[in-house]
Design a protein around this motif. Structure first.
Motif, PDB file in Angstrom:
ATOM      1  N   ASP A 218      70.468 -20.610  69.691  1.00 32.52           N
ATOM      2  CA  ASP A 218      68.831 -21.301  69.406  1.00 32.52           C
ATOM      3  C   ASP A 218      68.515 -21.911  70.743  1.00 32.52           C
ATOM      4  N   ALA A 219      68.782 -22.088  71.480  1.00 35.12           N
ATOM      5  CA  ALA A 219      68.108 -23.234  72.680  1.00 35.12           C
ATOM      6  C   ALA A 219      67.057 -22.784  72.892  1.00 35.12           C
ATOM      7  N   GLN A 220      66.833 -21.925  73.148  1.00 38.97           N
ATOM      8  CA  GLN A 220      65.306 -21.513  74.116  1.00 38.97           C
ATOM      9  C   GLN A 220      63.784 -22.031  72.334  1.00 38.97           C
ATOM     10  N   ASP A 221      64.606 -21.652  71.126  1.00 41.45           N
ATOM     11  CA  ASP A 221      63.918 -21.246  70.325  1.00 41.45           C
ATOM     12  C   ASP A 221      63.848 -23.679  69.989  1.00 41.45           C
ATOM     13  N   TRP A 222      64.482 -24.050  69.807  1.00 45.40           N
ATOM     14  CA  TRP A 222      64.635 -25.192  69.299  1.00 45.40           C
ATOM     15  C   TRP A 222      63.693 -25.569  70.882  1.00 45.40           C
ATOM     16  N   ARG A 223      64.079 -25.845  72.350  1.00 52.56           N
ATOM     17  CA  ARG A 223      63.082 -26.339  73.183  1.00 52.56           C
ATOM     18  C   ARG A 223      62.080 -26.382  72.563  1.00 52.56           C
ATOM     19  N   ARG A 224      61.777 -24.768  72.480  1.00 52.52           N
ATOM     20  CA  ARG A 224      59.410 -24.421  71.656  1.00 52.52           C
ATOM     21  C   ARG A 224      59.706 -25.443  71.171  1.00 52.52           C
ATOM     22  N   LEU A 225      60.439 -25.578  69.505  1.00 53.03           N
ATOM     23  CA  LEU A 225      59.520 -25.973  68.593  1.00 53.03           C
ATOM     24  C   LEU A 225      59.993 -27.700  69.747  1.00 53.03           C
ATOM     25  N   TRP A 226      60.775 -28.056  70.003  1.00 58.54           N
ATOM     26  CA  TRP A 226      61.005 -29.679  70.353  1.00 58.54           C
ATOM     27  C   TRP A 226      59.778 -29.913  71.045  1.00 58.54           C
ATOM     28  N   ALA A 227      59.086 -29.392  72.000  1.00 59.27           N
ATOM     29  CA  ALA A 227      57.667 -29.310  72.699  1.00 59.27           C
ATOM     30  C   ALA A 227      57.111 -29.499  71.622  1.00 59.27           C
ATOM     31  N   GLY A 228      56.173 -28.664  70.723  1.00 56.13           N
ATOM     32  CA  GLY A 228      55.340 -28.507  69.770  1.00 56.13           C
ATOM     33  C   GLY A 228      55.831 -29.393  69.254  1.00 56.13           C
ATOM     34  N   TYR A 229      57.042 -30.507  69.300  1.00 57.83           N
ATOM     35  CA  TYR A 229      57.351 -31.790  67.944  1.00 57.83           C
ATOM     36  C   TYR A 229      55.951 -32.517  68.702  1.00 57.83           C
ATOM     37  N   ASN A 230      56.588 -32.747  70.082  1.00 52.76           N
ATOM     38  CA  ASN A 230      56.267 -33.125  71.137  1.00 52.76           C
ATOM     39  C   ASN A 230      54.673 -33.334  71.581  1.00 52.76           C
ATOM     40  N   ASP A 231      54.342 -32.351  71.466  1.00 50.07           N
ATOM     41  CA  ASP A 231      52.701 -32.799  71.344  1.00 50.07           C
ATOM     42  C   ASP A 231      52.280 -32.866  69.952  1.00 50.07           C
ATOM     43  N   PHE A 232      52.698 -32.360  69.070  1.00 48.81           N
ATOM     44  CA  PHE A 232      51.761 -33.528  67.618  1.00 48.81           C
ATOM     45  C   PHE A 232      51.812 -34.844  67.912  1.00 48.81           C
ATOM     46  N   TYR A 233      52.923 -35.300  68.638  1.00 53.39           N
ATOM     47  CA  TYR A 233      52.342 -36.973  68.305  1.00 53.39           C
ATOM     48  C   TYR A 233      52.094 -36.818  69.779  1.00 53.39           C
ATOM     49  N   GLU A 234      51.749 -36.823  70.203  1.00 55.16           N
ATOM     50  CA  GLU A 234      51.125 -36.937  71.761  1.00 55.16           C
ATOM     51  C   GLU A 234      51.972 -37.553  72.525  1.00 55.16           C
ATOM     52  N   THR A 235      53.339 -37.531  72.692  1.00 51.40           N
ATOM     53  CA  THR A 235      54.133 -37.816  73.761  1.00 51.40           C
ATOM     54  C   THR A 235      55.131 -37.236  75.079  1.00 51.40           C
TER      55      THR A 235
ATOM     56  N   VAL B 141      58.772 -36.101  76.209  1.00 51.50           N
ATOM     57  CA  VAL B 141      60.662 -36.557  76.412  1.00 51.50           C
ATOM     58  C   VAL B 141      60.736 -35.568  77.732  1.00 51.50           C
ATOM     59  N   PRO B 142      61.502 -36.634  79.096  1.00 55.00           N
ATOM     60  CA  PRO B 142      61.734 -36.169  80.438  1.00 55.00           C
ATOM     61  C   PRO B 142      62.549 -34.909  80.322  1.00 55.00           C
ATOM     62  N   ALA B 143      62.558 -33.911  80.934  1.00 53.09           N
ATOM     63  CA  ALA B 143      63.686 -32.896  80.714  1.00 53.09           C
ATOM     64  C   ALA B 143      64.824 -33.042  80.790  1.00 53.09           C
ATOM     65  N   GLU B 144      65.901 -34.504  81.611  1.00 54.65           N
ATOM     66  CA  GLU B 144      66.991 -34.366  81.707  1.00 54.65           C
ATOM     67  C   GLU B 144      67.044 -35.153  80.033  1.00 54.65           C
ATOM     68  N   VAL B 145      66.343 -35.635  79.135  1.00 52.31           N
ATOM     69  CA  VAL B 145      66.597 -36.213  78.223  1.00 52.31           C
ATOM     70  C   VAL B 145      66.743 -35.455  76.980  1.00 52.31           C
ATOM     71  N   THR B 146      65.670 -34.100  77.104  1.00 48.34           N
ATOM     72  CA  THR B 146      65.507 -32.926  76.176  1.00 48.34           C
ATOM     73  C   THR B 146      66.849 -32.113  76.642  1.00 48.34           C
ATOM     74  N   GLU B 147      67.351 -31.833  77.647  1.00 47.28           N
ATOM     75  CA  GLU B 147      68.421 -30.820  77.550  1.00 47.28           C
ATOM     76  C   GLU B 147      70.083 -32.040  77.295  1.00 47.28           C
ATOM     77  N   HIS B 148      69.653 -33.513  77.524  1.00 46.18           N
ATOM     78  CA  HIS B 148      70.913 -34.099  76.922  1.00 46.18           C
ATOM     79  C   HIS B 148      71.423 -34.072  75.372  1.00 46.18           C
TER      80      HIS B 148
END
Length: 146
Positions: A11-28, A30-37
């Motif tokens: 699910d990693a690729q789909d989760w990253r896609r949705l995580w990016a959408g989540y961050n866009d929604f909140y106009e923020t 998260v650094p890539a290293e935090v996302t991967e962690h």
């Protein structure tokens, strides 16, 4: 009924896609290293983070990220629903409701004492859903970045 399950490595690729959408929604952002962690912890069964995925017709439709923690007010774990996001193309199909109900059911099965979350005061769409489960309490959040 929207099936909800633990996140998997596939699910990693789909989760990253949705995580990016989540961050866009909140106009923020998260650094890539935090996302991967975060993703590594979600995939680690020993982690206090709990990652759940909702699927519709085999497609990842949404996710929750929750953190289990101890409390001075209870003897069993408390679950903080930190992040909930539904793919915009699946909104209105009950995915958000299924994700919250999943955590309620999971918490009851695993003996958690409480589930809680918060959202922005002006996030009316989410608040209508959340109010269907429980009314907001009167607490005010303070957040100090260290």
């Amino acid at each position: 009924m929207t099936p909800v399950r633990d996140i998997r490595k596939a699910d990693a690729q789909d989760w990253r896609r949705l995580w990016a959408g989540y961050n866009d929604f909140y106009e923020t952002s998260v650094p890539a290293e935090v996302t991967e962690h975060t993703l590594r912890r979600l995939l680690d069964q020993a982690s206090a983070l709990v990652g759940r995925i909702a699927e519709i017709d085999g497609r990842v439709a949404g996710f929750t990220v929750s953190a289990l923690h101890e409390s001075s007010w209870t003897t069993s774990p408390v679950c903080y629903l930190e992040d909930l996001f539904v793919d915009p193309s699946f909104r209105g199909a009950g995915v958000g409701r299924a994700l919250i109900q999943d955590l309620i059911d999971l918490g009851r099965a695993r003996g958690w004492s409480r589930l809680y979350w918060h959202t922005q005061a002006d996030n009316q769409r989410a608040r209508r859903l959340y109010d269907a489960f429980i009314e907001a309490d009167d607490f005010v959040r303070y957040r100090l970045t260290l």
